[in-house]
Design an enzyme around this catalytic site. Sequence first.
Site, PDB file in Angstrom:
ATOM      1  CE  LYS A 263      -5.001   5.220  10.434  1.00  0.00           C
ATOM      2  NZ  LYS A 263      -4.904   3.734  10.361  1.00  0.00           N
TER       3      LYS A 263
ATOM      4  CE  LYS B 104      -8.822  -0.776   5.524  1.00  0.00           C
ATOM      5  NZ  LYS B 104      -7.752  -1.535   6.185  1.00  0.00           N
TER       6      LYS B 104
ATOM      7  NE  ARG C  67       2.221   1.622   8.060  1.00  0.00           N
ATOM      8  CZ  ARG C  67       2.300   0.293   8.065  1.00  0.00           C
ATOM      9  NH1 ARG C  67       3.433  -0.312   7.729  1.00  0.00           N
ATOM     10  NH2 ARG C  67       1.250  -0.432   8.389  1.00  0.00           N
TER      11      ARG C  67
END
EC number: 3.4.11.1
Length: 514
Positions: free
Chosen positions: A269, A281, A355
């Site tokens: 990643k 965030k 992901r």
Amino acid sequence: MNIEWSSGSEAASLQGDALCFIVSEAQAQGEGLSAEWAERISLLSRAGLFSGKLGQIYLLPVTSRPELPVVILAGSGNGSTAVHDLRLLMAQAARAAHRLKADTLIVQIPDQLNQLPEALKAETAGQALAEGLVLGAYRRRQYKLEQPGYAGLSAVRLHMERQTEESEDERWKSGLLRGQAFGEATNLARDLTNLPGNLLTPSELAAAAIEVAERHGFPAEVLDEREIELKGMGGLQAVGKGSVNPPRMIAIRYQGTNQWENVVGIVGKGITFDTGGISLKRAPGMEDMISDMGGAAAVLGVMEALGRLRPRINVVMLIPSAENMPAGNAFKPGDIITSLSGRTIEVLNTDAEGRVVLGDAITYAREWGAERIIDVATLTGAVLSILGDVATGAVTNDEEFLAELLEASRLSGEQIWALPVYPEFREMLKSEVADIRNAAGRYGGATTAGLFIGEFAEGLPWIHLDIAGTAFLSKERGVNPKGATGVMVRTLLEYLLRLAPGSGFEADTAQSSS
């Protein structure tokens, strides 16, 4: 760092800025030491200053030996020293040498090292010692106006007083070379992960990868944002489109055999900075999101070591790289994305972006011929709730494949814990409007995130390694410094090198893949 090996009676003529002397708890009491050292060290023991406990370090000035003015006493414990203990011991010695601002370090290897349980092979002991020295000598780059004048250890000589035979010398040297390659590959990963986000964008990460490929003559490919769109990599395109620094898909191929077969895919990643995107965030701690490309750094470190060691295996490395930023054109909750595999993804949380990009990379690894795949990613905060910053979480569709990797991790000293993959977790990823959704709620988050990636393996043997807790530490621990650790570089290398013909493990591997 230049690491050399020698043996024989020339110890008295060796010169350096410090001597590292490995001492067990029994020797700290004066047992089995020469008269020169027995009195000095037993005196320290009686005074409670040095007991030989594993990992204990004591700096002892020696006025009688100007050629080696300081002795670093390194405790090896109760005599049952394991391979990882040797690695840790040398990391501590390297740190002590750094405090002394030593340029050259002499390490005296005790003859009984070959009698220890896990160090019967000179190659194994040599590798552990060299790894520890290189890992312990690492220092994070500083950006201060005034730079330190001391650049660190430049040379280490490991010396055994017993004269070894030529064949044993070669085994020691082979282990040292391998350990140095492992350590320096890990430090490359640390350097990349520690880079601030303004200095490491997706294009800069691609440039670093091309530099590795060109240094070793590897075929490489970098897809830019236009090529990513034309290729149909909808996941990577969506995650990266909100940033002024566009995404990149990076591929490097290492071919160590005549035929491109039995290919292992390693996927990392490469989110060079993660704000969370529209699902922003919280501000506290966001500065550590420079480490969200720790998986990419790890697989790139592996390629660096493969270029130096040249094993007879075949590996393809893939890095999907992007910045996850909020913007008017950023992807958002509720979007439906079509991935390279054709699967559609319902986006519920833009902070679950890793992901999504890894899905495209797993599919692309299949196109490059990968027959088994390992992905490495700083994927979830959920894994910290389970394992803290102590162990890496693993999710797999092939238990035998994972068992091989776990055996490699036991040699590297990097801890991995397998997470459960019950069918109920996969059910949590079902979407009413798409093939799969990218978030499944708070519960079981580390497992469901891994299983999302596994969908794109389409039945190929696959392992996901969640390094969100282990890639970046808040304080020094073991062989790892504060900050980036380069975790999983050495475990992946141990696993891959075991696949090479002549390693003694190829038969087991062939059986497990049948």
